[in-house]
Scaffold this active site. Structure first.
Site, PDB file in Angstrom:
ATOM      1  N   THR A   1       0.840  -1.213   0.024  1.00 10.52           N
ATOM      2  CA  THR A   1      -0.047   0.190   0.151  1.00 10.52           C
ATOM      3  C   THR A   1       1.023   1.475  -0.140  1.00 10.52           C
ATOM      4  O   THR A   1       1.201   1.692  -1.028  1.00 10.52           O
ATOM      5  CB  THR A   1      -0.954  -0.152   1.214  1.00 10.52           C
ATOM      6  OG1 THR A   1      -0.269  -0.049   2.334  1.00 10.52           O
ATOM      7  CG2 THR A   1      -1.932  -1.098   1.025  1.00 10.52           C
TER       8      THR A   1
ATOM      9  N   LYS B   1       4.461  -7.063   4.218  1.00  8.14           N
ATOM     10  CA  LYS B   1       4.170  -5.680   3.683  1.00  8.14           C
ATOM     11  C   LYS B   1       3.630  -4.798   5.005  1.00  8.14           C
ATOM     12  O   LYS B   1       3.124  -5.396   5.735  1.00  8.14           O
ATOM     13  CB  LYS B   1       2.763  -5.685   2.589  1.00  8.14           C
ATOM     14  CG  LYS B   1       1.440  -5.418   3.256  1.00  8.14           C
ATOM     15  CD  LYS B   1       0.982  -4.053   3.169  1.00  8.14           C
ATOM     16  CE  LYS B   1       0.103  -3.617   4.382  1.00  8.14           C
ATOM     17  NZ  LYS B   1      -0.210  -1.879   4.203  1.00  8.14           N
TER      18      LYS B   1
ATOM     19  N   THR C   1       1.572  -8.700  13.243  1.00  3.46           N
ATOM     20  CA  THR C   1       1.988  -7.379  12.485  1.00  3.46           C
ATOM     21  C   THR C   1       1.348  -7.301  11.100  1.00  3.46           C
ATOM     22  O   THR C   1       1.742  -8.409  10.324  1.00  3.46           O
ATOM     23  CB  THR C   1       3.457  -6.985  12.563  1.00  3.46           C
ATOM     24  OG1 THR C   1       3.562  -5.935  12.195  1.00  3.46           O
ATOM     25  CG2 THR C   1       4.239  -7.987  11.942  1.00  3.46           C
TER      26      THR C   1
ATOM     27  N   GLU D   1       7.052   4.944   7.006  1.00  3.49           N
ATOM     28  CA  GLU D   1       6.358   6.119   6.443  1.00  3.49           C
ATOM     29  C   GLU D   1       7.305   7.365   6.816  1.00  3.49           C
ATOM     30  O   GLU D   1       7.452   7.717   7.844  1.00  3.49           O
ATOM     31  CB  GLU D   1       4.901   6.264   6.552  1.00  3.49           C
ATOM     32  CG  GLU D   1       4.263   5.402   5.855  1.00  3.49           C
ATOM     33  CD  GLU D   1       2.553   5.467   6.283  1.00  3.49           C
ATOM     34  OE1 GLU D   1       1.918   4.694   5.677  1.00  3.49           O
ATOM     35  OE2 GLU D   1       2.172   6.054   7.110  1.00  3.49           O
TER      36      GLU D   1
ATOM     37  N   ASN E   1       0.272  10.728   5.385  1.00  2.00           N
ATOM     38  CA  ASN E   1      -0.854  10.253   6.260  1.00  2.00           C
ATOM     39  C   ASN E   1      -2.086  11.434   5.906  1.00  2.00           C
ATOM     40  O   ASN E   1      -3.163  11.149   6.375  1.00  2.00           O
ATOM     41  CB  ASN E   1      -0.497   9.964   7.292  1.00  2.00           C
ATOM     42  CG  ASN E   1       0.198   8.539   7.428  1.00  2.00           C
ATOM     43  OD1 ASN E   1      -0.509   7.839   6.926  1.00  2.00           O
ATOM     44  ND2 ASN E   1       1.284   8.488   7.671  1.00  2.00           N
TER      45      ASN E   1
ATOM     46  N   SER F   1      -7.098  10.999  -0.106  1.00  2.00           N
ATOM     47  CA  SER F   1      -7.707  12.207  -1.270  1.00  2.00           C
ATOM     48  C   SER F   1      -6.702  11.858  -2.594  1.00  2.00           C
ATOM     49  O   SER F   1      -5.879  10.939  -2.819  1.00  2.00           O
ATOM     50  CB  SER F   1      -7.164  13.425  -0.804  1.00  2.00           C
ATOM     51  OG  SER F   1      -5.925  13.547  -0.361  1.00  2.00           O
TER      52      SER F   1
END
Lengths: 452, 452
Positions: free
Chosen positions: B203, B229, B240, B324, B447, B452
């Site tokens: 993702t 992932k 996890t 991230e 995030n 969007s």
């Protein structure tokens, strides 16, 4: 007028674009080093700051303030403030529960526990820029030196001088810079300088915080005036940041302490910016007894406590409104929990979730992240009984999205500056509201650059 | 060549500067709305990704993979993957403890608990883009439809088809897009397509994650190959993200499950990106028994378990390396705690502290924030016994800064990409290492913009 050299202007702009792009991608942060301190940017005031600036606070008979530039860390601003409290002032306090709390906090706790008679008067001295936390025995000596100097200058016992320090952790406090200015502080004491005191204790705060209330007592009004500082490292645990509240009420120290302790839960212990608890959290409440009103009892005591709670909640909310990088003021309202502990778990799990807070920053009504936060909280929750609302908008119930919910409505709601996210667990009657803010790039910038 | 119009170029650059400045100040994030989706940027691969790309993984006899573009949410990329497991494959699993876990997770748990004989073979189907979490009974029906279709296509019972979904929470899964492609998936099954499967479940990941090991068994080699992932919403609680590990070992389901459960604590349950736990966390381990080696027992069992743990730790570390916005891979190493629970509390309090993580992003050796995180952890700690090290650099001990510590040394250390922050509490013998990453502007961007 000289002809503009567009070519060289374009070249310099290109460089600027490159630099800014690097910054947007987070690479500039990566390149910063503590060895190369950057010029501080002027801090814009939080967009959530109360309109109209610092409120007009009533004078509290028996309380005087002063502030000076001592240069502890910051330059060209006042950074030390002193409060003198009249004889017979009752003092109550609540402090951080951190196991690495600062020397000032330990010293305040020891002094309050000793219950020294209030007859001599008291004082509070606060510096910003250095928290004197994790500075070992040297730190304890610094506390003794500062409070001792104040005691001597004011002619009161050191056991009645309370101190706080806020700022960088782990650096020895250059306390001589403070003790050298105590005569100036004493000379400058004035009843009407509370706003200056609020300014002097700011660190990453973008505005000074004040709140007040007046209660009709038996025989005259009773006034309450409080100031606070706090912006980051905000997740109070039995207290919060630095808060000083003053009143002219006549009330015994034990009653005052009970009242203060009782109201910390729903006020300062219900806010979080970043889930990080400070080593310096201090909340002091001083009652001078100088109001013409009779001692506080019965119905007046109830009204007084309610007004005190309002002042505490107002100051707590102002800390969130000044949350580092905040652009949204958010209430997380949890109802229907099995018990109080579960209600708190769910409320704080949502309020502290980086994913919820970044979605709010992006004005994205990403309620799935609220579901995830509830799930991880450890509280009893049943997917098929959950209800989630944004303000009055019913987003989800009975385990899935409300069929009538439209994403556009959620998105429109998220554009507001003040948001309420309401969660009903559908399991019991316990509830808890906590207040938080969004998590933006500004938070990262402020905190990646804090010491440089 | 046409003459450059420097004036108009300068003007357009000025606009760019203005826009970028707004972005740097965080105001663009504030202005974004879900109603106006932005074009996705191409994702740069994490700077912490293992050099050399996806590793060469051994083929596991009895395991085949396929992936297709089903368009569940993402376009122009594979987003559904299927794994076929040979008859007699033992399957073990560990899952998120979230109380709002997804229908897939509940379904996997029910099926594993039923202990259906392995004779028929088994399958795993995974989609990215939609997590099918908090989608109520409709979500449960989607799971039944997808796993039922796979069962029918492969001629195995639905009770042996395990599924996972990862992506946005709370949106109904358009499962027909998946069931429509199952014939294509079955037709495409191949032993050597594990990397494609790892890709299909990404993702916000910036690289596919794989790890392998080989153990010498009695009568031949035993192979282990795993894929994972995960990038955000990483704070495992008994499992996890999505992780699938395959081996040709001969081992009974109960022994396999024990081995898996025993090693989750020091691997997947020792990593955190953002303290947020996913509703979809799934770890499945499948043993086909097709190795020529004898059933795993004795010394071989020990070697096998050790190799399995290495694969699990390797995959867990890769998730952090793809955290991230991460630019630093950080080990928090806690020793000297009174007990295991305290060691974990301190390690995670540091690893999850936004203030510690932003300081690391800014390459600021701000060890005071580590002290504050220890203090808030709730673990027993004594200021005067604490030792803090950056790598081999002794920063603080006995309640204050090491007199020989030089800020330049700390700052130089923080420039590295791989950091070890070591804390000794000096109270006991318990220890815990956890792995985390820094918190950068990129995390916020990813995030705030996710949906969007």
């Amino acid at each position: 007028m000289a002809k503009t050299d567009w070519k060289s202007e374009a070249k310099s702009l290109k460089k600027k674009v490159k630099k800014l792009k690097a910054r947007v991608m987070g690479t500039e942060i990566g390149a910063a080093t503590a060895a190369a301190p950057k010029a501080k940017k002027a801090k814009p005031v939080s967009p959530l700051a109360p309109k109209g600036g610092f409120p007009k606070l009533p004078l509290i008979a028996g309380v005087e303030f002063a502030a000076v530039e001592a240069g502890v860390r910051y330059q060209n601003r006042k950074d030390v403030m002193l409060v003198r409290l009249a004889p017979d002032t009752a003092v109550a306090g609540v402090f951080t529960t951190s196991s690495t709390r600062s020397g000032c906090v330990r010293d305040c706790q020891t002094k309050l526990a000793a219950k020294v008679p209030a007859g001599t008067g008291a004082a509070i001295i606060v510096n910003s820029g250095n928290s004197n936390a994790f500075t070992g025995k040297v730190g304890d000596q610094a506390v003794a030196a500062v409070t001792g100097s104040v005691a001597e200058a004011l002619g009161i016992p050191a056991s009645r001088v309370f101190s706080s320090s806020t700022g960088v952790i782990g650096e020895p406090l250059p306390y001589e810079k403070i003790t050298a200015r105590i005569p100036d502080l004493v000379a400058a004491l004035r009843e009407d300088a509370i706003e200056m005191a609020a300014h002097a204790m700011m660190t990453t705060d973008t505005f000074p915080k004040g709140a007040a209330a007046t209660v009709q007592g038996d025989g005259g009004p009773i006034h309450i005036a409080g100031i606070a500082k706090g912006s980051g490292m905000i997740a109070p645990d039995m207290a919060t940041m630095l808060v000083y509240i003053f009143t002219d009420a006549k009330i015994a120290p034990a009653a005052l302490q009970k009242m203060l302790s009782r109201n910390v839960g729903a006020t300062f212990n219900s806010i979080t910016v970043d889930s990080d608890t400070s080593t310096s959290d201090t909340l002091l409440l001083a009652a001078t007894g100088k109001s013409p009103a009779a001692p506080v009892t019965g119905a007046v005591a109830k009204a007084f406590e309610s007004a005190l709670r309002d002042v505490m909640r107002d100051l707590a909310h102002q800390v969130i409104r000044d949350g580092e990088g905040a652009t949204k003021f958010v209430e997380i309202r949890v109802t229907g929990a099995r018990d109080d502990a579960d209600a708190a778990r769910v409320a704080f799990a949502i309020a502290n979730s980086p994913l919820v807070k970044t979605a709010i920053a992006g004005q994205d009504p990403n309620w799935g992240r609220i579901v995830a936060a509830i799930g991880k909280s450890g509280a009893e929750a049943d997917r098929d009984r959950l209800t989630i609302r944004f303000g009055d908008i019913l987003v989800a119930e009975k385990g899935w999205r409300n069929p009538k919910y439209r994403e556009e409505d959620g998105a429109a709601y998220m554009l507001g500056e003040e948001l309420v996210i309401a969660v009903d667990l559908g399991l019991g009657r316990a509830k808890r509201s906590v207040w938080t803010c969004d998590l933006t790039n500004r938070y990262i910038e402020i905190n990646a650059d804090y010491r440089s």
